[in-house]
Design an enzyme around this catalytic site. Structure first.
Site, short mmCIF file in Angstrom:
data_model
loop_
_atom_site.label_atom_id
_atom_site.label_comp_id
_atom_site.label_asym_id
_atom_site.label_seq_id
_atom_site.Cartn_x
_atom_site.Cartn_y
_atom_site.Cartn_z
N ASP A 13 44.88 73.59 -26.28
CA ASP A 13 44.29 74.85 -25.66
C ASP A 13 43.45 75.61 -26.87
OD1 ASP A 13 44.47 77.76 -24.97
OD2 ASP A 13 45.96 76.81 -23.39
N GLY A 53 41.31 73.91 -29.72
CA GLY A 53 39.75 73.92 -29.34
C GLY A 53 39.47 74.23 -27.96
N PHE A 95 38.06 73.72 -24.02
CA PHE A 95 38.03 72.56 -23.22
C PHE A 95 36.48 72.53 -22.54
CE2 PHE A 95 41.19 75.24 -20.53
CZ PHE A 95 39.89 76.27 -20.10
N HIS A 109 42.12 77.33 -11.45
CA HIS A 109 42.21 78.47 -10.71
C HIS A 109 41.49 79.81 -11.61
CE1 HIS A 109 45.85 81.18 -11.66
NE2 HIS A 109 45.65 80.55 -12.61
#
Ligand SMILES: C[S@@+](CC[C@H](N)C(=O)[O-])C[C@H]1O[C@@H](n2cnc3c(N)ncnc32)[C@H](O)[C@@H]1O
Length: 336
Positions: A196, A222, A224, A242
């Protein structure tokens, strides 16, 4: 004329703000060891005693407090859930949903409806997660809220699924590690990674430690949008897609596609919505609008997820649900 339930809905926003005031002023924590007067609580919280007494009476009406005499208030069992240290605390759920960013975005929801843009970006000039990355105290509210909501639902969502078939499970956007901890408790020989952004993983090591799985879990920070840890055979994305529009979802999925082992599995957990909805989808539909005003994401149908996966080089194999009492769907995909 009969009282309208719709009028009650409109009145209810005040209840949310009343709870938030109580949470911010730590009223429940201060009453943990016994009843106090509004004068005592006002001195401790730096508030105006006659006004605070009015808040305490409203909290009594909401079932959070009990009024013992003219000016003494005690915490109820329900109100104890607002304590920071309660195992079932909802304090951060309240503080996140009523945070300045969320509250002002809902206040500007017509902007989103007229333009399709997030009200948050309109008001703050940056994407919500970028803002959280720069404001750790606000990120802590989201982390606490997600930890609470995931803690409530994780066991029901993963029940009956065999995670022990995987040797390494990466929870991408795994926040404070609550979901991975539950997974690793069910898969005694598997290893895991919580991945995350730096403000997302601040409590992850502690969560994994408390769950007794720290020796099998790593915490990696980090973005994504840049890359995700590579080589694992399972990649979990729970309530991540979402948050984002299709373009950004594609970037996340393409990075997972690059990282995943050839025989690996992508496991997406979302509250997929049907084409035709009913009142039973209420929570997902409220979340859908929350994403519209706050982050720019949306709740999708299984068909929409299938199309996203295909664009990123995955084949959707199964969609299983509803899981748990919030109606999650597990979407399993493999590299195409
Ligand atoms: C709605 S929360 C879901 C958290 C967790 N998966 C759960 O279900 O409890 C979305 C997560 O995505 C993370 N996130 C947002 N942007 C990110 C980025 N660029 N890279 C990695 N994580 C990110 C947030 O910090 C947050 O933990």
């Amino acid at each position: 004329m009969k009282r309208s339930p719709l009028a009650d809905v409109a009145w209810n926003y005040m209840s949310a703000q009343i709870l938030n005031d109580a949470a911010e002023l730590e009223i429940a924590d201060r009453l943990a060891h016994g009843a106090q007067s509004s004068i005592e609580l006002a001195a401790a919280t730096g508030t105006h005693a006659p006004s605070l007494r009015r808040l305490l009476r409203a909290l009594t009406a909401l079932g959070v407090l009990e009024q013992c005499d003219a000016d003494r208030f005690a915490l109820t069992d329900l109100g104890a859930q607002l304590r920071k240290d309660a195992p079932d605390t909802v304090r951060d759920v309240v503080r996140f949903l009523c945070s300045e960013g969320a509250w002002s975005s809902w206040g500007d929801s017509l902007h989103s409806l007229r333009t399709g843009e997030t009200a948050f970006e309109h008001n703050y000039g940056m994407q919500a997660f970028e803002y959280l990355g720069q404001h750790p105290e606000e990120a802590a509210k989201l982390n606490g809220a997600m930890g609470r909501m995931t803690g409530e639902t994780a066991a029901g969502i993963i029940a009956g699924y065999d995670f022990s078939q995987f040797s390494t499970i990466v929870d991408v956007g795994g926040g404070n590690g609550t979901f991975l901890a539950e997974i690793l408790r069910s898969a005694k020989d598997s290893k895991g990674i919580v991945f995350d952004m730096p403000t997302g993983v601040t409590d992850a090591a502690a969560t994994l430690g408390a769950a007794g799985v720290a020796d099998r879990a790593d915490v990696v920070d980090g973005s994504f949008f840049a890359s995700v840890p590579s080589g694992a055979d399972a990649y979990v994305l729970k309530l991540v897609l979402h948050d984002w529009d299709d373009d950004r979802c594609l970037r996340i999925l393409e990075n997972v596609r690059q990282a995943i082992a050839p025989e690996g599995r992508l496991l997406v957990f979302e509250r997929a919505v049907p084409e035709v909805v009913t009142a039973e989808h209420r929570r997902a539909l409220l979340a859908d609008l929350l994403m519209l005003v706050l982050t720019g994401g949306k709740e999708r149908t299984v068909t929409e997820y299938r199309a996203l996966f295909e664009s990123a080089g995955f084949t959707l194999d199964t969609a299983t649900g509803p899981l748990g009492d919030l109606g999650f769907t597990r979407l399993e995909a493999t590299p195409a």
